[in-house]
Design an enzyme around this catalytic site. Structure first.
Site, mmCIF file in Angstrom:
data_model
loop_
_atom_site.group_PDB
_atom_site.id
_atom_site.type_symbol
_atom_site.label_atom_id
_atom_site.label_comp_id
_atom_site.label_asym_id
_atom_site.label_seq_id
_atom_site.Cartn_x
_atom_site.Cartn_y
_atom_site.Cartn_z
ATOM 1 N N TRP A 105 0.819 -1.218 0.000
ATOM 2 C CA TRP A 105 0.000 0.000 0.000
ATOM 3 C C TRP A 105 0.847 1.259 0.000
ATOM 4 O O TRP A 105 0.566 2.202 -0.740
ATOM 5 C CB TRP A 105 -1.000 -0.008 1.157
ATOM 6 C CG TRP A 105 -2.077 -1.012 0.892
ATOM 7 C CD1 TRP A 105 -2.280 -2.195 1.553
ATOM 8 C CD2 TRP A 105 -3.074 -0.962 -0.152
ATOM 9 N NE1 TRP A 105 -3.336 -2.863 0.980
ATOM 10 C CE2 TRP A 105 -3.843 -2.146 -0.054
ATOM 11 C CE3 TRP A 105 -3.382 -0.045 -1.151
ATOM 12 C CZ2 TRP A 105 -4.898 -2.424 -0.922
ATOM 13 C CZ3 TRP A 105 -4.432 -0.327 -2.016
ATOM 14 C CH2 TRP A 105 -5.183 -1.498 -1.888
ATOM 15 N N ASP A 179 -1.805 6.513 6.454
ATOM 16 C CA ASP A 179 -2.865 5.693 5.868
ATOM 17 C C ASP A 179 -3.192 4.591 6.874
ATOM 18 O O ASP A 179 -2.432 3.645 7.044
ATOM 19 C CB ASP A 179 -2.381 5.088 4.543
ATOM 20 C CG ASP A 179 -3.404 4.127 3.925
ATOM 21 O OD1 ASP A 179 -4.472 3.918 4.524
ATOM 22 O OD2 ASP A 179 -3.118 3.594 2.834
ATOM 23 N N LYS A 203 -12.807 -1.501 5.523
ATOM 24 C CA LYS A 203 -12.050 -2.504 6.256
ATOM 25 C C LYS A 203 -12.607 -2.634 7.674
ATOM 26 O O LYS A 203 -13.075 -3.676 8.066
ATOM 27 C CB LYS A 203 -10.567 -2.128 6.320
ATOM 28 C CG LYS A 203 -9.946 -1.749 4.975
ATOM 29 C CD LYS A 203 -9.699 -2.930 4.084
ATOM 30 C CE LYS A 203 -9.391 -2.586 2.635
ATOM 31 N NZ LYS A 203 -8.220 -1.753 2.398
#
Ligand SMILES: *Cc1c(COP(=O)(O)O)cnc(C)c1O
Length: 368
Positions: A105, A179, A203
């Site tokens: 990511w 993040d 999530k």
């Protein structure tokens, strides 16, 4: 009706009481004659829903008053562009941005930021297969960097920062951008160490479509002229996240999740449960004598996303079929890493991990 346990990395399982309440309110929210999806985002009913969601999130995460909570769209990947467009601008040029690359990511974040900023990788654990985290003291931070970006929980590689770096202590005055998509609301956030936190909702918060941005007041006015108005933090903040139509139903469900989290004991309870769930699974993997393997260094293992491998990868299909039959869903690893992955978000009860561990042990007995 008992539902199977869903280990998806996202979109992911939601707390059952939340789904039940949403079902009960689908056709008629509190006697108003319409469901939440059908309401004007500017009407009294929806305004009260959005305000309560923001208030509850602020309370749950102890967000300080000088931070704005924005309900945005575009997901985590869009923030990879929206953040530099808002924070990396410098008069007449392109600002510097330093990123810490610790998995798939943050790798994506670095690639995207390059379109808008002069990007440098301050540290990377790519050479080691992203199985560890680089100590902050080794990061190469530039004096003129506009911000420092990291991903606090790498959803695919399963590494998690156990604490956020203190940038001023490293001689860096730039804000830290985090993040936190895949572990937000599973532990407290130390806002004294961050300038901006973002997270896609799908999530650990609610349905896809909603992105949460928590941003410090002094960072709202740095946007580049090219930044789309609907993604301009100042404009969104000014309009209380109603600059354009927000993802109303996702905000409503997120609000129900926030209420559920408060009723369950908030961050202390979630952190304790996350520790308990993940410790049980890691212990089972580590004590399998190499039948199951997790390659992440012990001190940085994620409590939320646990990638693991069968010693004999030819057993993988049989493993997944048996798991499905046992009511254990979505355990396939991410395609880039292969193997298996169990995501243990807030909505996963300990019984789900106990059932998974029982299955792991049984599968090893039959195939080990
Ligand atoms: C899932 C995820 C994203 C991407 O989210 P999208 O909503 O698909 O854009 C970004 N960062 C992390 C850490 C994630 O887990």
């Amino acid at each position: 009706m008992s539902r199977p346990f869903n280990f998806s990395a996202g979109p992911a399982a939601l707390p059952e009481p939340v789904l039940q309440q949403a079902a009960a309110e689908m056709l008629d929210w509190r006697g108003g004659g319409m469901g939440v999806m059908e309401m004007s985002h500017r009407g009294k009913a929806f305004t009260s829903i959005a305000e309560a969601a923001e208030r509850d999130l602020r309370e749950l995460l102890a967000v300080p008053p000088n931070f704005h909570i924005l309900f945005m769209q575009g997901g985590g990947l869009a923030e990879n562009a929206i953040v530099p467009m808002n924070l990396a601008g410098v008069p007449g040029g392109v600002g510097a941005v330093d990123l810490v690359v610790t998995g798939a990511w943050s790798e994506k974040s670095a690639a995207e930021a390059q379109r808008y900023a002069d990007v440098a990788v301050a540290a990377s654990t790519q050479a080691g297969g992203y199985t560890d985290l680089p100590p902050p003291a080794t990061w190469r931070l530039r004096r003129n960097t506009r911000y420092v970006h990291l991903c606090s929980n790498e959803t695919i590689h399963g590494v998690e920062f156990q604490e956020l770096p203190d940038l001023p202590n490293l001689g860096c005055e730039a804000p830290l951008v985090v993040d936190a998509s895949s572990h937000i609301l599973s532990r407290p956030i130390d806002f004294s160490h961050v300038g901006l936190v973002f997270a896609g909702a799908q999530k650990n918060i609610g349905p896809a479509g909603l992105t949460i941005v928590v941003v410090r007041e002094d960072l709202l006015d740095r946007a580049m002229p090219c930044c789309p108005s609907a993604f301009n933090y100042r404009l969104v903040a000014q309009a209380n996240s109603m600059y354009n139509t927000p993802p109303t139903y996702s905000i409503y469900i997120a609000g129900l999740v926030f209420q559920w989290l408060k009723a369950e004991g908030g961050m202390p309870a979630m952190e304790q449960r996350a520790l308990q769930r993940s410790a049980l699974l890691y212990r089972t993997i580590d004590e399998s004598g190499g039948f199951y393997v997790n390659r992440v260094a012990r001190g940085v293992r994620s409590r939320m996303n646990i990638p693991f491998f069968l010693h004999d990868e030819r057993l993988q299909d049989a493993f997944l079929e048996g798991a499905q039959a046992a009511g254990l869903l979505q355990l396939k690893g991410h395609k880039s890493l292969g193997g298996l992955r169990a995501s243990l978000y807030n909505a996963m009860p300990l019984q789900g991990v106990q059932a998974l561990v029982a299955y792991l042990n049984e599968f090893q007995r039959r195939h080990g």
